[in-house]
Design a protein around this motif. Structure first.
Motif, PDB file in Angstrom:
ATOM      1  N   THR A  37     -10.665  47.561  37.343  1.00  0.00           N
ATOM      2  CA  THR A  37     -11.811  48.141  36.653  1.00  0.00           C
ATOM      3  C   THR A  37     -12.469  47.131  35.721  1.00  0.00           C
TER       4      THR A  37
ATOM      5  N   LEU B  82      -8.976  47.959  43.277  1.00  0.00           N
ATOM      6  CA  LEU B  82      -9.909  47.035  42.630  1.00  0.00           C
ATOM      7  C   LEU B  82      -9.797  47.188  41.124  1.00  0.00           C
TER       8      LEU B  82
ATOM      9  N   ALA C 290     -14.244  38.119  38.648  1.00  0.00           N
ATOM     10  CA  ALA C 290     -15.536  37.710  39.163  1.00  0.00           C
ATOM     11  C   ALA C 290     -15.620  36.195  39.183  1.00  0.00           C
TER      12      ALA C 290
ATOM     13  N   ALA D 183     -14.397  44.013  35.115  1.00  0.00           N
ATOM     14  CA  ALA D 183     -15.243  43.137  35.920  1.00  0.00           C
ATOM     15  C   ALA D 183     -15.022  41.676  35.575  1.00  0.00           C
TER      16      ALA D 183
ATOM     17  N   TYR E  36     -21.979  42.035  44.478  1.00  0.00           N
ATOM     18  CA  TYR E  36     -20.994  41.790  43.432  1.00  0.00           C
ATOM     19  C   TYR E  36     -20.925  40.316  43.078  1.00  0.00           C
TER      20      TYR E  36
ATOM     21  N   SER F 157     -20.916  44.844  38.872  1.00  0.00           N
ATOM     22  CA  SER F 157     -20.103  45.911  38.312  1.00  0.00           C
ATOM     23  C   SER F 157     -19.150  46.427  39.361  1.00  0.00           C
ATOM     24  N   THR F 158     -17.886  46.551  38.987  1.00  0.00           N
ATOM     25  CA  THR F 158     -16.890  46.962  39.969  1.00  0.00           C
ATOM     26  C   THR F 158     -17.058  48.411  40.367  1.00  0.00           C
TER      27      THR F 158
ATOM     28  N   LEU G 107     -19.394  48.437  43.272  1.00  0.00           N
ATOM     29  CA  LEU G 107     -18.695  47.822  44.411  1.00  0.00           C
ATOM     30  C   LEU G 107     -17.689  48.793  45.003  1.00  0.00           C
ATOM     31  N   HIS G 108     -16.917  49.445  44.112  1.00  0.00           N
ATOM     32  CA  HIS G 108     -15.880  50.383  44.568  1.00  0.00           C
ATOM     33  C   HIS G 108     -16.504  51.518  45.356  1.00  0.00           C
TER      34      HIS G 108
ATOM     35  N   THR H 173     -23.938  39.497  35.278  1.00  0.00           N
ATOM     36  CA  THR H 173     -22.902  40.483  34.998  1.00  0.00           C
ATOM     37  C   THR H 173     -23.261  41.306  33.779  1.00  0.00           C
TER      38      THR H 173
ATOM     39  N   TRP I 289     -20.393  43.497  48.665  1.00  0.00           N
ATOM     40  CA  TRP I 289     -19.741  42.268  48.188  1.00  0.00           C
ATOM     41  C   TRP I 289     -20.773  41.227  47.779  1.00  0.00           C
TER      42      TRP I 289
END
Lengths: 153, 264
Positions: free
Chosen positions: B176, B174, B182, B178, A61, A9-10, A13-14, B191, A58
Protein backbone atom coordinates in the motif's frame (compact mmCIF):
# COMPACT_ATOMS: atom_id res chain seq x y z
CA UNK A 1 -2.82 21.16 -14.66
CA UNK A 2 -3.51 18.67 -11.91
CA UNK A 3 -4.06 15.13 -13.05
CA UNK A 4 -7.41 13.50 -12.31
CA UNK A 5 -5.77 10.72 -10.36
CA UNK A 6 -2.29 10.71 -9.02
CA UNK A 7 0.00 8.68 -11.21
CA UNK A 8 1.99 6.03 -9.44
CA UNK A 9 -0.71 5.38 -6.86
CA UNK A 10 -0.89 1.75 -5.86
CA UNK A 11 -4.63 1.90 -5.24
CA UNK A 12 -5.37 2.63 -8.89
CA UNK A 13 -2.81 0.03 -9.99
CA UNK A 14 -4.36 -2.56 -7.66
CA UNK A 15 -7.91 -1.95 -8.86
CA UNK A 16 -6.99 -1.89 -12.54
CA UNK A 17 -4.95 -5.09 -12.22
CA UNK A 18 -7.94 -6.70 -10.51
CA UNK A 19 -10.21 -5.70 -13.40
CA UNK A 20 -7.67 -7.05 -15.88
CA UNK A 21 -7.39 -10.34 -14.00
CA UNK A 22 -11.17 -10.76 -13.88
CA UNK A 23 -11.49 -10.11 -17.61
CA UNK A 24 -8.69 -12.57 -18.35
CA UNK A 25 -10.27 -15.29 -16.19
CA UNK A 26 -13.67 -14.73 -17.79
CA UNK A 27 -12.13 -15.09 -21.23
CA UNK A 28 -10.38 -18.28 -20.12
CA UNK A 29 -13.62 -19.82 -18.87
CA UNK A 30 -15.36 -18.79 -22.08
CA UNK A 31 -12.77 -20.30 -24.36
CA UNK A 32 -12.77 -23.52 -22.36
CA UNK A 33 -16.52 -24.04 -22.20
CA UNK A 34 -18.22 -22.50 -25.18
CA UNK A 35 -18.52 -24.60 -28.31
CA UNK A 36 -19.43 -21.95 -30.84
CA UNK A 37 -16.24 -21.07 -32.71
CA UNK A 38 -17.10 -17.39 -32.88
CA UNK A 39 -17.87 -17.15 -29.16
CA UNK A 40 -14.54 -18.86 -28.52
CA UNK A 41 -12.79 -16.15 -30.47
CA UNK A 42 -14.73 -13.45 -28.63
CA UNK A 43 -13.47 -14.99 -25.39
CA UNK A 44 -9.91 -14.84 -26.68
CA UNK A 45 -10.41 -11.16 -27.44
CA UNK A 46 -11.73 -10.72 -23.89
CA UNK A 47 -8.47 -12.16 -22.58
CA UNK A 48 -6.56 -9.68 -24.74
CA UNK A 49 -8.61 -6.86 -23.23
CA UNK A 50 -7.63 -7.98 -19.74
CA UNK A 51 -3.98 -7.97 -20.78
CA UNK A 52 -4.34 -4.47 -22.23
CA UNK A 53 -5.82 -3.10 -19.01
CA UNK A 54 -3.00 -4.61 -16.96
CA UNK A 55 -0.31 -3.30 -19.29
CA UNK A 56 -1.69 0.23 -19.27
CA UNK A 57 -2.04 0.11 -15.48
CA UNK A 58 1.62 -0.79 -15.07
CA UNK A 59 2.60 1.82 -17.63
CA UNK A 60 0.67 4.43 -15.65
CA UNK A 61 2.26 3.33 -12.42
CA UNK A 62 5.80 3.55 -13.72
CA UNK A 63 5.13 6.62 -15.79
CA UNK A 64 6.56 5.37 -19.06
CA UNK A 65 5.30 4.36 -22.47
CA UNK A 66 6.17 0.68 -22.58
CA UNK A 67 2.70 -0.59 -21.79
CA UNK A 68 1.05 1.77 -24.24
CA UNK A 69 3.31 0.66 -27.07
CA UNK A 70 2.70 -3.00 -26.22
CA UNK A 71 -1.06 -2.47 -26.26
CA UNK A 72 -0.81 -0.91 -29.71
CA UNK A 73 0.95 -4.04 -30.92
CA UNK A 74 -1.67 -6.18 -29.16
CA UNK A 75 -4.31 -4.35 -31.18
CA UNK A 76 -2.37 -4.99 -34.39
CA UNK A 77 -1.92 -8.67 -33.71
CA UNK A 78 -5.57 -8.99 -32.67
CA UNK A 79 -6.65 -7.52 -36.00
CA UNK A 80 -4.45 -9.96 -37.92
CA UNK A 81 -5.59 -12.86 -35.78
CA UNK A 82 -9.25 -12.01 -36.24
CA UNK A 83 -8.88 -11.78 -40.01
CA UNK A 84 -7.11 -15.11 -40.41
CA UNK A 85 -9.19 -16.88 -37.77
CA UNK A 86 -12.49 -15.75 -39.23
CA UNK A 87 -11.42 -17.04 -42.63
CA UNK A 88 -10.76 -20.41 -41.05
CA UNK A 89 -14.10 -20.28 -39.24
CA UNK A 90 -15.89 -19.59 -42.50
CA UNK A 91 -14.06 -22.45 -44.21
CA UNK A 92 -14.92 -24.78 -41.35
CA UNK A 93 -18.53 -23.69 -41.53
CA UNK A 94 -18.76 -24.28 -45.27
CA UNK A 95 -17.39 -27.80 -44.78
CA UNK A 96 -19.57 -28.92 -41.91
CA UNK A 97 -22.48 -26.50 -41.94
CA UNK A 98 -21.99 -25.88 -38.23
CA UNK A 99 -20.00 -23.48 -36.09
CA UNK A 100 -19.47 -26.26 -33.60
CA UNK A 101 -15.98 -26.96 -32.31
CA UNK A 102 -17.03 -30.54 -31.57
CA UNK A 103 -17.63 -31.07 -35.28
CA UNK A 104 -13.86 -31.30 -35.61
CA UNK A 105 -13.24 -33.81 -32.89
CA UNK A 106 -12.03 -36.32 -35.48
CA UNK A 107 -8.76 -34.40 -35.17
CA UNK A 108 -8.37 -35.40 -31.51
CA UNK A 109 -5.64 -37.63 -30.12
CA UNK A 110 -6.12 -41.31 -30.79
CA UNK A 111 -6.13 -42.08 -27.07
CA UNK A 112 -8.96 -39.69 -26.23
CA UNK A 113 -12.53 -40.84 -26.25
CA UNK A 114 -15.17 -39.19 -28.34
CA UNK A 115 -17.25 -36.53 -26.60
CA UNK A 116 -20.94 -37.22 -26.89
CA UNK A 117 -23.80 -34.86 -26.18
CA UNK A 118 -25.84 -36.75 -23.62
CA UNK A 119 -28.92 -34.63 -23.29
CA UNK A 120 -29.72 -32.16 -26.00
CA UNK A 121 -32.82 -30.21 -25.12
CA UNK A 122 -34.98 -29.62 -28.11
CA UNK A 123 -37.94 -27.76 -26.70
CA UNK A 124 -36.51 -25.31 -24.20
CA UNK A 125 -35.87 -22.65 -26.80
CA UNK A 126 -38.39 -19.89 -26.29
CA UNK A 127 -39.81 -18.88 -29.67
CA UNK A 128 -38.91 -15.27 -30.37
CA UNK A 129 -41.64 -12.71 -30.19
CA UNK A 130 -41.32 -10.48 -33.20
CA UNK A 131 -42.92 -7.06 -33.15
CA UNK A 132 -46.11 -6.75 -35.14
CA UNK A 133 -45.92 -3.78 -37.44
CA UNK A 134 -49.04 -1.99 -38.58
CA UNK A 135 -49.48 -2.09 -42.33
CA UNK A 136 -49.01 1.33 -43.84
CA UNK A 137 -49.12 2.76 -47.33
CA UNK A 138 -50.18 0.95 -50.44
CA UNK A 139 -48.67 -2.11 -52.01
CA UNK A 140 -46.52 -1.06 -54.97
CA UNK A 141 -47.59 -2.54 -58.31
CA UNK A 142 -45.72 -5.68 -59.21
CA UNK A 143 -43.13 -5.17 -61.90
CA UNK A 144 -42.88 -8.41 -63.83
CA UNK A 145 -39.69 -7.51 -65.68
CA UNK A 146 -37.90 -6.64 -62.46
CA UNK A 147 -39.07 -9.89 -60.90
CA UNK A 148 -37.70 -11.82 -63.87
CA UNK A 149 -34.42 -9.98 -63.78
CA UNK A 150 -33.99 -10.57 -60.08
CA UNK A 151 -33.89 -14.30 -60.61
CA UNK A 152 -30.75 -14.00 -62.67
CA UNK A 153 -28.90 -11.84 -60.21
CA UNK B 1 -10.72 -1.13 7.43
CA UNK B 2 -13.35 -3.72 8.20
CA UNK B 3 -14.15 -2.64 11.72
CA UNK B 4 -17.36 -4.59 12.06
CA UNK B 5 -15.90 -7.81 10.73
CA UNK B 6 -12.40 -8.17 12.10
CA UNK B 7 -12.10 -11.75 10.85
CA UNK B 8 -12.69 -10.72 7.25
CA UNK B 9 -9.15 -10.32 6.00
CA UNK B 10 -8.66 -9.17 2.40
CA UNK B 11 -7.38 -12.59 1.39
CA UNK B 12 -10.46 -14.30 2.77
CA UNK B 13 -12.67 -11.72 1.11
CA UNK B 14 -11.02 -12.33 -2.25
CA UNK B 15 -11.27 -16.10 -1.86
CA UNK B 16 -14.97 -15.83 -1.10
CA UNK B 17 -15.56 -13.52 -4.05
CA UNK B 18 -13.67 -15.82 -6.41
CA UNK B 19 -15.62 -18.85 -5.19
CA UNK B 20 -18.93 -17.05 -5.58
CA UNK B 21 -17.93 -15.95 -9.08
CA UNK B 22 -17.03 -19.51 -10.07
CA UNK B 23 -20.29 -20.97 -8.76
CA UNK B 24 -22.22 -18.17 -10.43
CA UNK B 25 -20.52 -18.83 -13.78
CA UNK B 26 -21.16 -22.55 -13.43
CA UNK B 27 -24.83 -21.88 -12.80
CA UNK B 28 -25.17 -19.36 -15.59
CA UNK B 29 -23.27 -21.13 -18.37
CA UNK B 30 -25.48 -22.90 -20.90
CA UNK B 31 -26.00 -26.43 -19.65
CA UNK B 32 -28.81 -27.76 -21.75
CA UNK B 33 -31.96 -27.47 -19.73
CA UNK B 34 -32.88 -23.97 -18.68
CA UNK B 35 -33.69 -23.70 -15.02
CA UNK B 36 -35.13 -20.51 -13.68
CA UNK B 37 -33.93 -21.29 -10.17
CA UNK B 38 -30.34 -21.88 -11.27
CA UNK B 39 -30.43 -18.70 -13.31
CA UNK B 40 -31.64 -16.47 -10.51
CA UNK B 41 -29.28 -18.14 -8.02
CA UNK B 42 -26.43 -17.55 -10.44
CA UNK B 43 -27.34 -13.89 -10.80
CA UNK B 44 -27.50 -13.44 -7.02
CA UNK B 45 -24.13 -15.17 -6.56
CA UNK B 46 -22.66 -13.02 -9.32
CA UNK B 47 -23.83 -9.90 -7.52
CA UNK B 48 -22.29 -11.23 -4.30
CA UNK B 49 -19.00 -11.86 -6.10
CA UNK B 50 -19.01 -8.37 -7.58
CA UNK B 51 -19.67 -6.89 -4.14
CA UNK B 52 -16.76 -8.91 -2.78
CA UNK B 53 -14.42 -7.67 -5.49
CA UNK B 54 -15.56 -4.09 -4.91
CA UNK B 55 -14.90 -4.49 -1.19
CA UNK B 56 -11.49 -5.99 -1.90
CA UNK B 57 -10.54 -3.10 -4.17
CA UNK B 58 -8.60 -0.27 -2.65
CA UNK B 59 -10.15 3.12 -2.21
CA UNK B 60 -9.03 5.74 -4.68
CA UNK B 61 -8.64 9.36 -3.74
CA UNK B 62 -12.04 10.95 -3.83
CA UNK B 63 -15.61 9.81 -4.22
CA UNK B 64 -15.88 11.07 -7.79
CA UNK B 65 -12.83 9.19 -8.99
CA UNK B 66 -14.05 6.13 -7.18
CA UNK B 67 -17.48 6.35 -8.80
CA UNK B 68 -16.08 6.84 -12.32
CA UNK B 69 -13.67 3.94 -12.04
CA UNK B 70 -16.29 1.70 -10.44
CA UNK B 71 -18.83 2.43 -13.16
CA UNK B 72 -16.58 1.68 -16.11
CA UNK B 73 -15.03 -1.35 -14.41
CA UNK B 74 -18.47 -2.77 -13.59
CA UNK B 75 -19.61 -2.26 -17.18
CA UNK B 76 -16.50 -4.03 -18.46
CA UNK B 77 -16.73 -6.98 -16.07
CA UNK B 78 -20.49 -7.53 -16.12
CA UNK B 79 -20.76 -7.40 -19.88
CA UNK B 80 -17.66 -9.57 -20.16
CA UNK B 81 -19.41 -12.19 -18.06
CA UNK B 82 -22.57 -11.79 -20.13
CA UNK B 83 -20.48 -12.36 -23.27
CA UNK B 84 -19.57 -15.86 -22.23
CA UNK B 85 -22.86 -16.93 -20.65
CA UNK B 86 -25.28 -15.69 -23.32
CA UNK B 87 -26.70 -18.45 -25.49
CA UNK B 88 -27.10 -16.52 -28.70
CA UNK B 89 -23.76 -15.64 -30.31
CA UNK B 90 -25.17 -12.41 -31.75
CA UNK B 91 -26.09 -11.18 -28.28
CA UNK B 92 -22.71 -12.41 -27.15
CA UNK B 93 -21.00 -10.16 -29.69
CA UNK B 94 -23.12 -7.19 -28.65
CA UNK B 95 -22.30 -7.75 -24.98
CA UNK B 96 -18.67 -7.89 -26.00
CA UNK B 97 -19.04 -4.48 -27.65
CA UNK B 98 -20.40 -3.11 -24.38
CA UNK B 99 -17.50 -4.71 -22.53
CA UNK B 100 -15.14 -2.96 -24.94
CA UNK B 101 -16.78 0.34 -24.06
CA UNK B 102 -16.12 -0.40 -20.38
CA UNK B 103 -12.51 -1.33 -21.08
CA UNK B 104 -12.06 1.87 -23.05
CA UNK B 105 -13.42 3.75 -20.04
CA UNK B 106 -10.91 2.03 -17.75
CA UNK B 107 -8.12 2.94 -20.16
CA UNK B 108 -9.29 6.55 -20.17
CA UNK B 109 -9.31 6.62 -16.37
CA UNK B 110 -5.78 5.22 -16.47
CA UNK B 111 -4.76 8.16 -18.63
CA UNK B 112 -4.38 6.31 -21.93
CA UNK B 113 -6.41 8.60 -24.14
CA UNK B 114 -5.22 7.31 -27.47
CA UNK B 115 -5.64 3.68 -26.50
CA UNK B 116 -9.14 4.24 -25.16
CA UNK B 117 -10.26 5.75 -28.44
CA UNK B 118 -8.33 3.19 -30.48
CA UNK B 119 -10.01 0.36 -28.61
CA UNK B 120 -13.41 1.69 -29.57
CA UNK B 121 -12.44 2.44 -33.17
CA UNK B 122 -10.39 -0.65 -33.94
CA UNK B 123 -12.17 -3.24 -31.84
CA UNK B 124 -15.78 -2.17 -31.78
CA UNK B 125 -15.63 -0.48 -35.14
CA UNK B 126 -13.68 -2.98 -37.20
CA UNK B 127 -13.01 -6.31 -35.54
CA UNK B 128 -16.41 -6.70 -33.92
CA UNK B 129 -18.20 -5.74 -37.11
CA UNK B 130 -16.16 -8.42 -38.88
CA UNK B 131 -17.31 -10.93 -36.27
CA UNK B 132 -20.90 -9.89 -36.80
CA UNK B 133 -20.55 -10.24 -40.57
CA UNK B 134 -19.26 -13.77 -40.15
CA UNK B 135 -22.09 -14.52 -37.74
CA UNK B 136 -24.64 -13.27 -40.24
CA UNK B 137 -23.04 -15.40 -42.94
CA UNK B 138 -22.74 -18.53 -40.88
CA UNK B 139 -25.35 -18.55 -38.15
CA UNK B 140 -28.25 -20.88 -38.71
CA UNK B 141 -31.66 -19.55 -37.79
CA UNK B 142 -32.62 -20.01 -34.17
CA UNK B 143 -30.43 -21.29 -31.40
CA UNK B 144 -28.18 -24.11 -32.49
CA UNK B 145 -27.91 -27.10 -30.13
CA UNK B 146 -24.21 -26.49 -29.60
CA UNK B 147 -25.01 -23.01 -28.28
CA UNK B 148 -27.20 -24.49 -25.57
CA UNK B 149 -24.66 -26.88 -24.10
CA UNK B 150 -21.08 -26.24 -23.08
CA UNK B 151 -17.97 -28.29 -22.53
CA UNK B 152 -17.37 -29.19 -18.89
CA UNK B 153 -18.72 -26.01 -17.27
CA UNK B 154 -17.80 -27.17 -13.76
CA UNK B 155 -14.16 -27.94 -14.53
CA UNK B 156 -13.76 -24.75 -16.52
CA UNK B 157 -15.27 -22.62 -13.76
CA UNK B 158 -12.89 -24.25 -11.27
CA UNK B 159 -9.94 -23.58 -13.60
CA UNK B 160 -10.96 -19.96 -13.97
CA UNK B 161 -11.41 -19.64 -10.22
CA UNK B 162 -7.95 -21.06 -9.54
CA UNK B 163 -6.38 -18.68 -12.03
CA UNK B 164 -8.31 -15.68 -10.75
CA UNK B 165 -7.57 -16.63 -7.14
CA UNK B 166 -3.85 -16.82 -7.76
CA UNK B 167 -3.82 -13.58 -9.74
CA UNK B 168 -5.93 -11.63 -7.28
CA UNK B 169 -4.04 -12.88 -4.24
CA UNK B 170 -0.74 -11.83 -5.78
CA UNK B 171 -2.28 -8.51 -6.78
CA UNK B 172 -3.56 -8.08 -3.22
CA UNK B 173 -0.03 -8.39 -1.91
CA UNK B 174 0.90 -5.15 -3.64
CA UNK B 175 2.24 -2.82 -1.05
CA UNK B 176 0.00 0.00 0.00
CA UNK B 177 3.00 2.24 0.36
CA UNK B 178 3.72 3.81 -2.99
CA UNK B 179 7.15 5.07 -2.02
CA UNK B 180 8.59 1.68 -1.14
CA UNK B 181 8.94 0.15 -4.56
CA UNK B 182 8.34 2.77 -7.19
CA UNK B 183 11.16 3.39 -9.59
CA UNK B 184 12.43 6.66 -8.20
CA UNK B 185 13.77 8.25 -11.34
CA UNK B 186 10.63 7.97 -13.42
CA UNK B 187 7.80 7.86 -10.93
CA UNK B 188 9.13 10.52 -8.62
CA UNK B 189 8.05 13.29 -10.96
CA UNK B 190 4.46 12.08 -11.09
CA UNK B 191 3.93 10.49 -7.68
CA UNK B 192 1.28 11.63 -5.33
CA UNK B 193 -1.15 14.50 -5.36
CA UNK B 194 0.36 15.79 -2.13
CA UNK B 195 3.43 17.02 -3.93
CA UNK B 196 3.17 20.15 -6.05
CA UNK B 197 2.46 19.25 -9.66
CA UNK B 198 5.75 18.68 -11.34
CA UNK B 199 6.43 19.96 -14.84
CA UNK B 200 5.60 17.21 -17.30
CA UNK B 201 8.57 15.04 -18.07
CA UNK B 202 9.11 13.23 -21.30
CA UNK B 203 7.47 10.17 -19.80
CA UNK B 204 4.44 11.76 -18.22
CA UNK B 205 1.36 10.01 -19.59
CA UNK B 206 -0.84 12.87 -18.45
CA UNK B 207 0.79 15.56 -20.50
CA UNK B 208 -1.31 17.70 -22.77
CA UNK B 209 0.41 16.51 -25.94
CA UNK B 210 0.20 12.89 -24.86
CA UNK B 211 -0.71 11.44 -28.24
CA UNK B 212 2.15 13.24 -29.95
CA UNK B 213 4.56 11.88 -27.37
CA UNK B 214 3.19 8.38 -27.78
CA UNK B 215 3.71 8.72 -31.53
CA UNK B 216 7.24 9.92 -30.97
CA UNK B 217 7.97 6.98 -28.73
CA UNK B 218 6.36 4.55 -31.15
CA UNK B 219 8.15 5.82 -34.25
CA UNK B 220 11.37 6.53 -32.41
CA UNK B 221 12.38 3.72 -30.12
CA UNK B 222 10.05 1.14 -31.62
CA UNK B 223 10.37 1.94 -35.31
CA UNK B 224 11.60 -1.52 -36.24
CA UNK B 225 8.68 -3.13 -34.40
CA UNK B 226 6.27 -0.87 -36.28
CA UNK B 227 7.77 -2.02 -39.58
CA UNK B 228 7.49 -5.65 -38.51
CA UNK B 229 3.87 -5.09 -37.51
CA UNK B 230 3.19 -3.66 -40.95
CA UNK B 231 4.68 -6.77 -42.54
CA UNK B 232 2.54 -8.88 -40.23
CA UNK B 233 -0.62 -7.05 -41.30
CA UNK B 234 0.29 -7.54 -44.96
CA UNK B 235 0.99 -11.23 -44.40
CA UNK B 236 -2.33 -11.69 -42.61
CA UNK B 237 -4.17 -9.93 -45.44
CA UNK B 238 -2.56 -12.03 -48.15
CA UNK B 239 -2.88 -15.19 -46.08
CA UNK B 240 -6.60 -14.64 -45.50
CA UNK B 241 -7.23 -14.09 -49.20
CA UNK B 242 -5.10 -17.09 -50.14
CA UNK B 243 -6.92 -19.37 -47.71
CA UNK B 244 -10.29 -18.22 -49.03
CA UNK B 245 -9.45 -18.82 -52.69
CA UNK B 246 -7.58 -22.10 -52.21
CA UNK B 247 -10.23 -23.26 -49.79
CA UNK B 248 -12.93 -22.69 -52.40
CA UNK B 249 -10.96 -24.72 -54.91
CA UNK B 250 -10.50 -27.54 -52.42
CA UNK B 251 -14.20 -27.53 -51.57
CA UNK B 252 -15.05 -27.77 -55.24
CA UNK B 253 -12.68 -30.68 -55.61
CA UNK B 254 -14.25 -32.39 -52.62
CA UNK B 255 -17.70 -31.99 -54.12
CA UNK B 256 -16.57 -33.42 -57.44
CA UNK B 257 -14.97 -36.37 -55.69
CA UNK B 258 -18.10 -36.97 -53.66
CA UNK B 259 -20.38 -36.68 -56.71
CA UNK B 260 -18.57 -39.19 -58.86
CA UNK B 261 -15.22 -40.57 -57.89
CA UNK B 262 -14.99 -42.65 -61.06
CA UNK B 263 -14.80 -39.64 -63.35
CA UNK B 264 -11.35 -38.77 -62.20
Amino acid sequence: MMPLLAAGSTALLHNALLVGAILFALGLVGILTRRNLIVMFLSAELMLQGISVSLVAWSRYHGDWGGHVLVIFVLTVAACEAAVALVFVLQAFSRTGRLDAAAWQALREATLSRSVDHALPESDAVPPRWPRLARAGVLPPADEDAALEREHV
Amino acid sequence: MNGSLPALTPGLLLAGAVTAAAVSLWLLLPRGAESRLARSLGLVLGAVALAGFIAAGRRLGSLGEEAVFLTVALVAVVSGAATIVTRSPVYSAIWFALSLAGVAGVLLVLGAQFLGVATIVVYAGAILVMFLFVLMLAQPSGLAPYDRVSNEPLLSAVAGAVLLGLLSLSIGRLSTDASCCAVPSKAAAVTGAAQPPAPPTADDPLAVDQVARLGGELFGRHLLAVEVAGVLLLAALIGAIAVVTRGEAALEQDRRLAAGGGNR
